[in-house]
Enzyme design. Structure first.
Site, short mmCIF file in Angstrom:
data_model
loop_
_atom_site.label_atom_id
_atom_site.label_comp_id
_atom_site.label_asym_id
_atom_site.label_seq_id
_atom_site.Cartn_x
_atom_site.Cartn_y
_atom_site.Cartn_z
N SER A 139 1.31 -1.73 0.08
CA SER A 139 0.14 0.17 0.10
C SER A 139 0.74 1.51 0.01
O SER A 139 1.93 1.18 0.74
CB SER A 139 -1.05 -0.09 1.19
OG SER A 139 -1.68 1.76 1.21
N TYR A 152 -1.86 -0.31 10.19
CA TYR A 152 -1.45 -0.59 9.16
C TYR A 152 -0.39 -0.65 8.48
O TYR A 152 0.30 -1.12 7.42
CB TYR A 152 -3.22 -0.17 8.12
CG TYR A 152 -3.22 -0.71 6.86
CD1 TYR A 152 -3.74 -1.37 6.44
CD2 TYR A 152 -2.68 0.02 6.24
CE1 TYR A 152 -3.66 -1.91 5.37
CE2 TYR A 152 -3.44 -0.31 4.68
CZ TYR A 152 -4.07 -1.14 4.26
OH TYR A 152 -3.68 -1.30 2.92
#
Length: 250
Positions: A139, A152
């Site tokens: 990501s 995350y």
């Protein structure tokens, strides 16, 4: 017929998190291009994908033995494993001071530890083949952060470094390891965080230079490229597919 129609003919692919979103799109795309696929997901909805050449596996990827089971299923059904796509992931939106150890560890287990375990077991069977690929779904959060995504962001940063280190370890065996730095994609990943996850992601996508979020099929195309011989010179790369988010000024 285009040159891509049977690009993965004879190849066997294992995709984690294949029940929905990017994983589902990857499994269907590679199957459509000739691959035999093991589609692994914790949700029984993955069984909807069952068809000749596409075998669903309902499993919790964080549990001991899950990676061995998944790789074993590929060998059992198709006799080999050529491509692993570590796609499964979860997100937690919570300030660090409000986060429990369980919160933190769950994100790391799904996003990093399960990827490590699947890559380890896949590499064991790929090494003798001398020609394989592993693609990890990372990501832009591996490089950028904002409040509430500490767990995350840390997990995706770790996944990027896992990608790079493993790439150096296995390239001598003909295994290429790369990652996709995904941006906002209209999936269900936020459904446990907000009332309407896909809409929230679509809205956040408006903040990117391209002014929209991606569809899962768009990321699947990047995964297919990295898994294919078209990407034969990419080793330890992170291909940013984030609508320009990673090149914006902070």
């Amino acid at each position: 017929m285009t040159s891509l129609d049977k690009e993965f003919a004879g190849k066997v692919v294992l995709v984690t998190g294949a029940g929905s979103g990017i994983g589902r799109a990857v499994a269907l795309l590679m199957h459509a291009r000739g691959a035999s696929v093991i589609a692994e997901d914790k949700s029984p909805t993955v069984e909807e994908l069952a068809c000749p050449g596409l075998v669903p596996l309902v499993a919790d990827i964080t549990l001991d033995g899950a990676a061995e089971q998944a790789v074993g299923k590929a060998i059992e059904h198709f006799g080999r494993l050529d491509i692993l796509v570590n796609n499964a992931g979860i997100i937690l939106n919570k300030l660090l001071v409000d986060m429990t150890r369980e919160d933190w560890e769950q994100v790391q287990q799904v996003n990093v530890t399960a990827a490590f375990l699947h890559a380890r077991e896949a590499a064991k069977v790929m090494i003798p083949q001398r020609s394989s690929a592993i693609v990890n779904i990372a990501s832009y959060a591996a490089y950028q952060a904002f409040p509430t995504i500490a767990a995350y962001a840390a997990s995706k940063g770790a996944l990027v470094q896992l990608t790079r280190a493993l790439a150096l370890e296995v390239i001598e065996h003909g295994i290429r390891v790369n990652a996709v730095g995904s941006g906002d994609v209209v999936t269900n990943i936020l459904n446990d965080v907000v009332e309407d996850g896909p809409s929230a992601l679509a809205d956040h996508g408006q903040t990117t230079p391209i002014k929209r979020a991606a569809q899962a099929d768009e990321i699947a195309e990047v995964v297919a490229f990295l898994a294919s011989e078209r990407a034969s010179y990419l080793v330890g790369s992170v291909v940013m597919a984030d609508g320009g988010m990673s090149v914006m000024a902070g």
